[in-house]
Design a protein around this motif. Structure first.
Motif, PDB file in Angstrom:
ATOM      1  N   GLN A  88      -2.058  -4.604  -8.149  1.00 50.60           N
ATOM      2  CA  GLN A  88      -2.184  -3.152  -8.262  1.00 50.60           C
ATOM      3  C   GLN A  88      -0.822  -2.476  -8.123  1.00 50.60           C
ATOM      4  OE1 GLN A  88      -4.519  -1.093  -5.262  1.00 50.60           O
ATOM      5  NE2 GLN A  88      -5.080   0.525  -6.693  1.00 50.60           N
ATOM      6  N   ALA A  89      -0.025  -2.934  -7.168  1.00 51.90           N
ATOM      7  CA  ALA A  89       1.327  -2.377  -7.003  1.00 51.90           C
ATOM      8  C   ALA A  89       2.161  -2.623  -8.254  1.00 51.90           C
ATOM      9  CB  ALA A  89       1.994  -3.001  -5.779  1.00 51.90           C
ATOM     10  N   SER A 127      -5.209   3.056 -10.380  1.00 49.84           N
ATOM     11  CA  SER A 127      -5.944   3.473  -9.186  1.00 49.84           C
ATOM     12  C   SER A 127      -7.270   2.742  -9.061  1.00 49.84           C
ATOM     13  CB  SER A 127      -6.199   4.982  -9.218  1.00 49.84           C
ATOM     14  OG  SER A 127      -4.975   5.692  -9.233  1.00 49.84           O
ATOM     15  N   ASN A 128      -7.871   2.407 -10.190  1.00 51.88           N
ATOM     16  CA  ASN A 128      -9.177   1.756 -10.176  1.00 51.88           C
ATOM     17  C   ASN A 128      -9.081   0.234 -10.179  1.00 51.88           C
ATOM     18  OD1 ASN A 128     -10.556   4.201 -10.158  1.00 51.88           O
ATOM     19  ND2 ASN A 128     -10.520   4.360 -12.389  1.00 51.88           N
ATOM     20  N   GLU A 184       0.825  -1.207   0.000  1.00 51.16           N
ATOM     21  CA  GLU A 184       0.000   0.000   0.000  1.00 51.16           C
ATOM     22  C   GLU A 184       0.861   1.258   0.000  1.00 51.16           C
ATOM     23  OE1 GLU A 184      -2.527  -0.423   3.370  1.00 51.16           O
ATOM     24  OE2 GLU A 184      -3.732  -2.024   2.475  1.00 51.16           O
ATOM     25  N   ASN A 185       1.955   1.236   0.744  1.00 53.96           N
ATOM     26  CA  ASN A 185       2.859   2.380   0.770  1.00 53.96           C
ATOM     27  C   ASN A 185       3.462   2.622  -0.614  1.00 53.96           C
ATOM     28  OD1 ASN A 185       4.636   4.413   2.200  1.00 53.96           O
ATOM     29  ND2 ASN A 185       6.191   3.039   1.373  1.00 53.96           N
ATOM     30  N   TYR A 186       3.835   1.537  -1.291  1.00 52.88           N
ATOM     31  CA  TYR A 186       4.393   1.689  -2.642  1.00 52.88           C
ATOM     32  C   TYR A 186       3.352   2.299  -3.576  1.00 52.88           C
ATOM     33  CZ  TYR A 186       6.883   0.878  -6.942  1.00 52.88           C
ATOM     34  OH  TYR A 186       7.526   1.084  -8.143  1.00 52.88           O
ATOM     35  N   ILE A 187       2.138   1.766  -3.538  1.00 50.42           N
ATOM     36  CA  ILE A 187       1.064   2.271  -4.399  1.00 50.42           C
ATOM     37  C   ILE A 187       0.831   3.757  -4.154  1.00 50.42           C
ATOM     38  CG2 ILE A 187      -1.438   2.162  -4.766  1.00 50.42           C
ATOM     39  CD1 ILE A 187      -1.167  -0.908  -4.193  1.00 50.42           C
TER      40      ILE A 187
END
Length: 697
Positions: free
Chosen positions: A654-655, A645-646, A565-568
């Motif tokens: 996602q990442a 993002s979606n 999540e931090n990477y994203i």
């Protein structure tokens, strides 16, 4: 007493202060808790709290705070005043043992990776009495661990403390099996060298990318960079010297032994190195150091950049994590001595580290992974992404002897004759140093050189402690069962060297040949943070962290989610910042430049003079073409960000979209913009250039 002697540790509730102010019985009880890891008596905590409050009030403190290290990577603090109202409308100063021992910050607003739902708010901070309290910004800061209502670690300190106990436990087993009867505790120590950049505050404030992301997302290469190698160890500029002087003093007040300061390789880059201390305190100190660096810089109208790669094309910043193990009776377990081939204890611990690094290279790699470090690792300025160990000629020779049946000699360094009679003959070390190695033996410690400059050193150290503890537990089990300990030691050393020698590499880690050779050796080459994060949920790694009680399975899985999540979020912020700067600053500027250029061409033509307008026309065509490309690539990046993002479902997928689609398109947009910067009038260009940023202090 010198000024340094007067100010060092003056804002710390350290051992000297405790010994002077606490009742003898309380002091002894607290020391016993700290040194032997015993539970803290609440009655002792009450006395300590009262004494700590009186000391803090004398120092001008008005508040206290539990200072902790959540998974954000920075520190957190909630401040409460010492005052307690009385019935007559006045106030008294109170601070109880209960308030010292336990705090209750809101846990729902910190990263938990699924450990806590948003509506589950309760979390606790618990006093870490092994790290001294200190005063910062008129508050008494109490170092604490941070856990959830259900007991899971939500911070970086808790697993670090657990890992220190785990390593000590297993190392003691090995020492006891080797005949040591005096050591009661094994302590890991760290000295983290901190690299950083300093830029002028006015130029910083004109760069939205530096403000929002900590790095420049655009910027053409300046005429001069680091190629003359004149900045490294060069004379300090006056503003930098004044900044470093105040920084040293502020750190010394906090008991941080800032020792070395100098210019680093890149222009505007510098380094600070402290004297080593226990891993827990070193981690706290490094967090304080980074915070203090930024605060002091602002007082000098400067800004401290801790990002791993604030500027493209020049060296980035890392943190050299100098790690070692020592006993409570003063023996460094990684000290070779004059004849390391005879030093059985040293060889056992050395070979255990080698095995640990080889078997858990992916865990070490992820401990040094973040979005900023992806720009730095393997870029001929920092260690490559391939984990290997540098030992040097002397130890390499001993390992080869061990593999062949037993070590009987050690190479020595001798002396160097410099060739000038007035200069002394210098003792020559038995081994050179290798700055391209990610994990290098440097005399009596290992230097883990991959650690990101902006990151906490907690994760690299709790992972290193844990994997070494695992190998030591294997060694201890074999030695405890052995009928002939000496023979078993010899067998262990020969086996570990034979099976794990592939991770030892003394050559040039920057060379293309090493990449090929490392692949032949079966060493992993994990190039990106996203790919590295998978190591956190590998069954082998889950098992070792859980076995030694450092992180449970769910705590490891939460960190997997948090890191992804931090990477994203990081790449998303960078991409959105690029889009805004390109659309609202760069595009209008280049259109204005092209318009003025076209008007100039038309004005000259209107004079009727047969002037040669080839240069102006070609420049207009080139700028217009690049402007169209800029506009097109802005749209392409916007589409990629929206798609990533979606994306719903798997966080790893996602990442991966952000890394292998968004990030790549960011590079394409930057290339166009940086080319335009070299063509457009500097007075029109909407932001300070690399030349302005790097050479304006």
């Amino acid at each position: 007493m010198s000024k340094l002697g007067q100010i060092f540790g003056s804002n710390v509730f350290n051992d000297a202060v405790m010994k002077e102010r606490l009742p003898k019985a309380t002091y002894k009880a607290l020391k016993k808790t700290i040194e032997e890891g015993l539970p803290l008596d609440p009655a002792v905590a009450d006395v300590v709290a009262s004494t700590m409050k009186d000391w803090a009030l004398e120092k001008g403190a008005t508040h206290f705070t539990h200072w902790f290290q959540p998974m954000t990577g920075i520190t957190a603090e909630k401040h409460d005043a010492f005052i307690s109202p009385t019935a007559d409308g006045k106030a008294i100063m109170e601070f109880s043992g209960k308030e010292l021992i336990k705090g209750e910050p809101d846990a729902s607003s910190f990263p938990s990776g699924g450990l806590r739902a948003t509506f589950e708010a309760r979390g606790y901070t618990a006093w870490d009495c092994t790290s001294p309290a200190f005063i910062k910004d008129d508050s008494l800061c109490i170092p604490t661990a941070f856990c959830s209502y259900t007991g899971e670690a939500l911070d970086k300190k808790t697993p670090l403390l657990r890992s220190m106990e785990a390593l000590s436990k297993q190392a003691l087993r090995v020492l006891k099996a080797l005949g040591n009867t005096t050591t009661n505790k094994v302590i890991t120590t760290v000295g983290p060298e901190q690299e950083y950049f300093i830029v002028d505050k006015k130029t910083f404030e004109q760069r939205k990318d530096l403000i929002f992301t900590g790095r420049t997302l655009f910027g053409a290469k300046p005429p001069k960079g680091q190629e003359l190698e004149d900045h490294y160890f060069g004379s300090l500029k006056e503003r930098i010297s004044a900044y470093m002087k105040e920084l040293d003093e502020e750190l010394w007040k906090l008991g941080i032994s800032a020792k070395t300061k100098h210019n680093e390789v890149a222009p505007a880059q510098h380094e600070l190195a402290p004297i080593f201390t226990t891993t827990n305190i070193a981690t706290d100190h490094n967090q304080l150091t980074m915070d203090t660096m930024k605060k002091v810089a602002l007082r000098h109208d400067l800004v401290c950049l801790l990002h791993e790669k604030p500027f493209a094309g020049i060296n980035g910043s890392g943190k050299h994590n100098n790690w070692s193990m020592g006993t409570d009776d003063g023996v460094n377990l990684l000290e070779p001595g004059h004849t390391p081939h005879d030093n059985e204890q040293f060889l056992v611990f050395l070979c255990s580290v080698i095995k640990a690094v080889d078997e858990y290279a992916d865990l070490l790699r992820v401990s040094a992974a973040n979005p900023g470090n992806d720009h730095r690792l393997g870029a001929n300025e920092a260690p490559p992404a391939i984990i290997s160990i540098f030992l040097g000629e002397q130890l390499q020779d001993i390992l080869e002897q061990l593999e062949n049946g037993g070590a009987t000699s050690s190479k020595t360094g001798g002396h160097m004759e410099i060739g000038v009679t007035t200069l002394p003959a210098l003792p020559k070390d038995a081994t050179d140093r290798n700055r391209t190695s990610p994990f290098a033996f440097t005399g009596n410690k290992f230097e883990f050189r991959m650690v990101p400059s902006s990151a906490s050193i907690a994760a690299p150290n709790y992972i290193l402690n844990t994997i070494v503890a695992e190998v030591l537990s294997e060694v201890a089990e074999r030695l405890e069962k052995a009928e002939d300990v000496e023979a078993e030691v010899k067998a262990i050393l020969t086996e570990y060297v034979t099976k794990h020698k592939n991770v030892v590499f003394n050559g040039n880690g920057y060379s293309d040949e090493w990449v090929v050779e490392a692949e032949k050796r079966g060493l992993p080459n994990i190039k990106t943070t996203v790919e590295a994060i998978k190591a956190l949920i590998s069954e082998k790694n889950l098992a070792v962290m859980e076995k030694h009680g450092v992180l449970s399975r769910v705590e490891m899985e939460s960190r997997y989610e948090i890191d992804l999540e931090n990477y994203i979020k990081t790449i998303n912020i960078e991409a959105l910042t690029m889009i805004e700067m390109a659309k609202r600053q760069i595009l209008p500027a280049v259109i204005k430049f092209a318009t003025n250029l076209a008007a100039s061409i038309n004005t000259i033509k209107a004079t009727g003079v047969a002037a040669d307008l080839t240069a102006q026309t070609e420049l207009l065509i080139e700028v217009s073409s690049l402007t169209a490309s800029l506009k097109k690539n802005i749209a392409v990046l916007e589409e990629a960000v929206e798609k990533a993002s979606n994306a719903h479902g798997d966080t790893y997928e996602q990442a991966s979209l952000f890394r292998f689609d968004v990030f790549e398109k960011m590079g394409t947009l930057r290339e166009v913009a940086d080319t335009l910067e070299t063509l457009v009038d500097k007075d029109v260009w909407p932001m300070p250039t690399y030349g302005d940023l790097l050479f304006n202090v």
